[in-house]
Design a protein around this motif. Structure first.
Motif, PDB file in Angstrom:
ATOM      1  N   GLY A 185     -87.344  17.052-102.899  1.00 31.39           N
ATOM      2  CA  GLY A 185     -87.698  17.289-101.509  1.00 31.39           C
ATOM      3  C   GLY A 185     -86.553  17.120-100.535  1.00 31.39           C
ATOM      4  N   LEU A 186     -85.623  16.253-100.863  1.00 31.06           N
ATOM      5  CA  LEU A 186     -84.536  15.953 -99.926  1.00 31.06           C
ATOM      6  C   LEU A 186     -83.662  17.173 -99.622  1.00 31.06           C
ATOM      7  N   LEU A 189     -82.884  21.142 -91.662  1.00 28.86           N
ATOM      8  CA  LEU A 189     -82.189  20.530 -90.532  1.00 28.86           C
ATOM      9  C   LEU A 189     -80.876  21.242 -90.252  1.00 28.86           C
ATOM     10  N   GLU A 190     -80.142  21.596 -91.305  1.00 28.76           N
ATOM     11  CA  GLU A 190     -78.854  22.279 -91.123  1.00 28.76           C
ATOM     12  C   GLU A 190     -79.032  23.666 -90.510  1.00 28.76           C
ATOM     13  N   ALA A 191     -80.183  24.273 -90.754  1.00 24.57           N
ATOM     14  CA  ALA A 191     -80.454  25.608 -90.208  1.00 24.57           C
ATOM     15  C   ALA A 191     -81.067  25.553 -88.815  1.00 24.57           C
ATOM     16  N   GLY A 192     -81.241  24.352 -88.263  1.00 24.12           N
ATOM     17  CA  GLY A 192     -81.828  24.212 -86.942  1.00 24.12           C
ATOM     18  C   GLY A 192     -83.335  24.372 -86.933  1.00 24.12           C
ATOM     19  N   THR A 223     -87.572   9.563 -95.411  1.00 24.01           N
ATOM     20  CA  THR A 223     -86.840   9.288 -94.163  1.00 24.01           C
ATOM     21  C   THR A 223     -85.699   8.311 -94.398  1.00 24.01           C
ATOM     22  N   ASP A 224     -85.884   7.340 -95.286  1.00 26.88           N
ATOM     23  CA  ASP A 224     -84.783   6.434 -95.619  1.00 26.88           C
ATOM     24  C   ASP A 224     -83.636   7.202 -96.260  1.00 26.88           C
ATOM     25  N   ALA A 225     -83.970   8.139 -97.146  1.00 26.06           N
ATOM     26  CA  ALA A 225     -82.929   8.916 -97.810  1.00 26.06           C
ATOM     27  C   ALA A 225     -82.187   9.826 -96.841  1.00 26.06           C
ATOM     28  N   LEU A 226     -82.889  10.247 -95.790  1.00 28.78           N
ATOM     29  CA  LEU A 226     -82.246  11.076 -94.761  1.00 28.78           C
ATOM     30  C   LEU A 226     -81.435  10.258 -93.768  1.00 28.78           C
ATOM     31  N   GLY A 227     -81.539   8.950 -93.850  1.00 29.69           N
ATOM     32  CA  GLY A 227     -80.777   8.090 -92.962  1.00 29.69           C
ATOM     33  C   GLY A 227     -81.456   7.794 -91.650  1.00 29.69           C
ATOM     34  N   GLY A 228     -82.783   7.976 -91.594  1.00 32.75           N
ATOM     35  CA  GLY A 228     -83.503   7.680 -90.352  1.00 32.75           C
ATOM     36  C   GLY A 228     -83.245   8.738 -89.295  1.00 32.75           C
TER      37      GLY A 228
END
Length: 318
Positions: free
Chosen positions: A28-29, A36-39, A55-60
């Motif tokens: 999923g990550l 997110l990179e594509a806006g 969300t932890d893996a995404l860094g909050g």
């Protein structure tokens, strides 16, 4: 297929099968990061544990909107569709080119509950088709029963894995899948009904008779009021759009009420009926009866046996 590959601006419905929280994050990550990179707008509608891990893996941060799963999936299925349409519309209006959702459906505790969400997983392929929405549905193979894993495989056109995205050979066309789902039996129907009207013609008397029976059940007043409205809508539909005779039978048990409304008309061909107003946003044209009933009752079964149409409404008493 890499997660960043361009897809058409319409609904994409993918399945992620995982056997552990770690595998869910692994697969999923990249999906979330690519969005997110594509806006794109990125939403999570997963269990608390899955949301926290992702969300932890995404860094909050505030880039990913975390939705309480109960706000989406423990409402009735037409309301869930309305919620998804609204969320996508808001984010597209705000400038996002697409919305990505990573979701875990809460199917509920019993096979009777499962059925509404099994239907939902097929219906969304049609109901959400025009939306710029990429939905990735995560199914835990060690948590969900085999019947629901089969549902996932039959209702998602593509599989999403650590190796990429690919066609799903087990996918079944939504209308075919919906028509093949069994109609559950209802034990209460084997008993004597509390109300039996053999030939519905006059609505004011029917409304009073239904109200009197429901008032004597001692259930939650709001739930029974919703059921009464659904019965009124379905009875009116049967008289106006079906063929005579229109019959109504109503049963009650310790925990639920069941009402069966039948007509002698030509039946209904579309398995997608009632998952939105029949005429879209133009509510002045009518076509809302079955849609309202699906929102007002716990379970709505549409039974077309070739000899007319039956709508069975079921609502809990408490």
């Amino acid at each position: 297929m890499p997660a960043t590959e361009h897809l058409p601006a319409r609904h994409v419905h993918d399945l992620l099968l995982h056997d552990s929280p770690e595998e869910l994050v692994e697969v999923g990550l990249p999906f979330l990061r690519a969005g997110l990179e594509a806006g794109e707008a990125v939403l999570l509608a997963t269990s608390d544990t899955s949301s926290r891990l992702l969300t932890d893996a995404l860094g909050g941060g505030d880039d990913v909107l975390v939705l309480p799963r109960g706000e989406v999936y423990r409402t009735r299925t037409p309301a869930a569709l309305t919620t998804v349409r609204r969320m996508v519309g808001e984010r597209i209006t705000a400038g996002a080119p697409r919305v990505r959702v990573l979701a875990e459906i809460d199917f509920g505790p019993t096979p009777r509950d499962w059925l509404e969400w099994q239907r939902y997983e097929a219906v969304v392929n049609e109901a959400l088709a025009p939306l710029p929405l990429w939905g990735l549905c995560a199914y835990g193979t060690t948590r969900l029963p085999d019947e629901l894993i089969t549902t996932g495989l039959q209702t998602h056109p593509h599989l999403y894995t650590a190796a990429g995205r690919r066609d799903n050979p087990d996918f079944v066309e939504p209308a075919t899948y919906l028509r093949a789902l069994p109609v559950p039996t209802e034990p209460l129907e084997h008993g004597e009904p509390l109300l039996h009207v053999e030939d519905v013609r006059e609505f004011s008397g029917l409304r009073r008779a239904v109200a009197a029976v429901l008032a004597g059940l001692g259930g939650d007043a709001d739930l029974l009021e919703d059921l009464h409205l659904a019965i009124d809508e379905m009875s009116s539909n049967a008289v106006r759009h079906g063929g005579p005779p229109v019959t109504l039978r109503l049963w009650a048990g310790p925990d639920r009420v069941v009402c069966r409304i039948s007509d002698g008309g030509a039946g209904m061909d579309s398995p997608f009926a009632g998952y939105g107003p029949a005429h879209g946003e133009d509510l002045s044209r009518g076509g809302m009866g079955l849609w309202l009933a699906r929102q007002l009752c716990d379970h709505v079964d549409v039974i077309d046996d070739g000899g007319g149409l039956t709508v069975r409404l079921t609502t809990s008493l408490h």
